[in-house]
Design a protein around this motif. Structure first.
Motif, mmCIF file in Angstrom:
data_model
loop_
_atom_site.group_PDB
_atom_site.id
_atom_site.type_symbol
_atom_site.label_atom_id
_atom_site.label_comp_id
_atom_site.label_asym_id
_atom_site.label_seq_id
_atom_site.Cartn_x
_atom_site.Cartn_y
_atom_site.Cartn_z
ATOM 1 N N MET A 1 8.681 -15.165 20.568
ATOM 2 C CA MET A 1 8.397 -14.949 19.113
ATOM 3 C C MET A 1 7.607 -16.351 18.336
ATOM 4 S SD MET A 1 11.335 -14.491 16.163
ATOM 5 C CE MET A 1 11.632 -13.150 16.758
ATOM 6 N N ASN A 2 6.435 -16.059 17.906
ATOM 7 C CA ASN A 2 5.418 -17.119 17.429
ATOM 8 C C ASN A 2 5.992 -17.790 16.336
ATOM 9 O OD1 ASN A 2 4.431 -15.535 15.343
ATOM 10 N ND2 ASN A 2 3.226 -14.601 16.560
ATOM 11 N N LYS A 3 5.703 -18.811 15.770
ATOM 12 C CA LYS A 3 6.118 -19.398 14.608
ATOM 13 C C LYS A 3 5.860 -18.654 13.266
ATOM 14 C CE LYS A 3 5.181 -24.201 16.253
ATOM 15 N NZ LYS A 3 4.572 -25.544 15.987
ATOM 16 N N ILE A 4 4.996 -17.847 13.259
ATOM 17 C CA ILE A 4 4.700 -17.111 11.903
ATOM 18 C C ILE A 4 5.745 -16.051 11.599
ATOM 19 C CG2 ILE A 4 3.429 -15.572 10.640
ATOM 20 C CD1 ILE A 4 0.722 -17.122 11.413
ATOM 21 N N PHE B 1 9.256 -17.270 11.308
ATOM 22 C CA PHE B 1 9.349 -17.673 10.010
ATOM 23 C C PHE B 1 9.715 -16.585 9.048
ATOM 24 C CE2 PHE B 1 7.614 -18.067 5.495
ATOM 25 C CZ PHE B 1 8.395 -19.174 5.134
ATOM 26 N N ILE B 2 9.015 -15.366 9.421
ATOM 27 C CA ILE B 2 9.209 -14.159 8.452
ATOM 28 C C ILE B 2 10.826 -13.778 8.879
ATOM 29 C CG2 ILE B 2 8.603 -11.812 8.206
ATOM 30 C CD1 ILE B 2 5.631 -12.577 8.858
ATOM 31 N N PHE B 3 11.100 -13.896 9.929
ATOM 32 C CA PHE B 3 12.290 -13.283 10.550
ATOM 33 C C PHE B 3 13.267 -14.190 10.039
ATOM 34 C CE2 PHE B 3 15.702 -13.529 13.676
ATOM 35 C CZ PHE B 3 15.992 -12.234 13.808
ATOM 36 N N ILE B 4 13.311 -15.277 9.854
ATOM 37 C CA ILE B 4 14.222 -16.113 9.017
ATOM 38 C C ILE B 4 14.411 -16.128 7.564
ATOM 39 C CG2 ILE B 4 15.002 -18.674 8.778
ATOM 40 C CD1 ILE B 4 14.225 -19.195 11.506
ATOM 41 N N PHE B 5 13.265 -15.869 7.263
ATOM 42 C CA PHE B 5 13.002 -15.942 5.670
ATOM 43 C C PHE B 5 13.650 -14.581 5.019
ATOM 44 C CE2 PHE B 5 10.603 -13.909 2.049
ATOM 45 C CZ PHE B 5 10.879 -14.813 1.101
ATOM 46 N N ILE C 1 23.561 -17.367 9.681
ATOM 47 C CA ILE C 1 23.583 -18.424 10.761
ATOM 48 C C ILE C 1 23.085 -17.981 12.315
ATOM 49 C CG2 ILE C 1 25.426 -19.643 9.698
ATOM 50 C CD1 ILE C 1 27.301 -18.441 11.839
ATOM 51 N N GLY C 2 22.834 -16.580 12.321
ATOM 52 C CA GLY C 2 22.343 -15.774 13.426
ATOM 53 C C GLY C 2 21.202 -16.617 13.983
ATOM 54 N N PRO C 3 20.043 -16.758 13.207
ATOM 55 C CA PRO C 3 18.658 -17.224 13.658
ATOM 56 C C PRO C 3 18.968 -18.840 14.380
ATOM 57 C CG PRO C 3 18.427 -16.352 11.643
ATOM 58 C CD PRO C 3 19.949 -16.432 11.766
#
Length: 220
Positions: free
Chosen positions: A1-4, A7-11, A66-68
């Motif tokens: 999983m790349n940074k972008i 980030f979307i995943f966590i957001f 907290i999963g991520p």
């Protein structure tokens, strides 16, 4: 999983967790769309139903938020003690969220299909958490990580449900809400677990290739 994508995943996870807190614990449970739809077909909801709903929301929010961090390899390597503590908290969230979710599934909108969809989600949520826990206790770390990925893909159903719901409202309209919800009861988590499995298999293939003799290391 790349940074972008990360980030979307966590957001999305944090965003939906925050939305649930505001909707159910600040604005008020009776203003939530789910509860309003229930009250349209039922004159009254039992106190125990509300207790289980609050339990499910609170526990699921904890797991979703907290999963991520429990899945993050960087966080795990730098904060192994915190990783273990968060992991225990995550498992408690799944336990209370899964049991309460299984109860709520019996009252799910969408008829039998809706009940089976959300009931199956709760069962697989609990089973995959048990598998992840049993694997780490047996010191099978790789297997533990794989089951945690599968489990969090089911936790993420809280996000995908809220993505599918407005799309179905636009396509089928409010008058077909029962049909929409019956479909979403499955669509919110089945594609998630399929994607998680594909991701796991892709990582396993890369690992096997990188371990071949005279083959350069594959870096994600």
């Amino acid at each position: 999983m790349n940074k972008i994508s990360g980030f979307i995943f966590i957001f999305l996870a944090i965003g939906v967790a925050g939305y649930a807190i505001v909707q159910y614990f600040i604005i008020g449970v009776d203003h939530a769309g789910l509860v309003q739809m229930k009250l349209m077909s039922l004159s009254k909801l039992s106190t125990f139903w509300y207790v289980m709903l609050f339990t499910h929301i609170a526990a699921s929010v904890v797991a979703l938020a907290i999963g991520p961090f429990t899945l993050s390899a960087k966080f795990r390597e730098k904060n192994i003690i915190r990783h273990k503590r968060l992991g225990k908290l995550y498992m408690l969230g799944i336990l209370f969220g899964g049991v309460s979710g299984l109860y709520l599934a019996f009252y799910a909108t969408g008829g039998l299909a809706g009940k089976l969809g959300f009931g199956s989600l709760s069962v697989f949520w609990l089973v995959s958490a048990y598998q992840a826990l049993s694997k780490v206790k047996a010191n099978r770390v790789n297997d533990h990580q794989q089951w945690m990925i599968r489990n969090y893909s089911l936790t993420f159903a809280a996000v995908t449900l809220r993505i599918w719901l407005p799309l179905f409202m636009l396509l089928l309209g409010l008058e077909r809400f029962e049909l929409s919800y019956a479909i979403i009861a499955w669509l919110s988590w089945v594609p998630n677990i399929v994607i998680a499995e594909l991701y796991i298999q892709r990582k396993l293939i890369k690992k096997r290739v990188s371990n071949l003799p005279n083959h350069p290391t594959v870096v994600e």
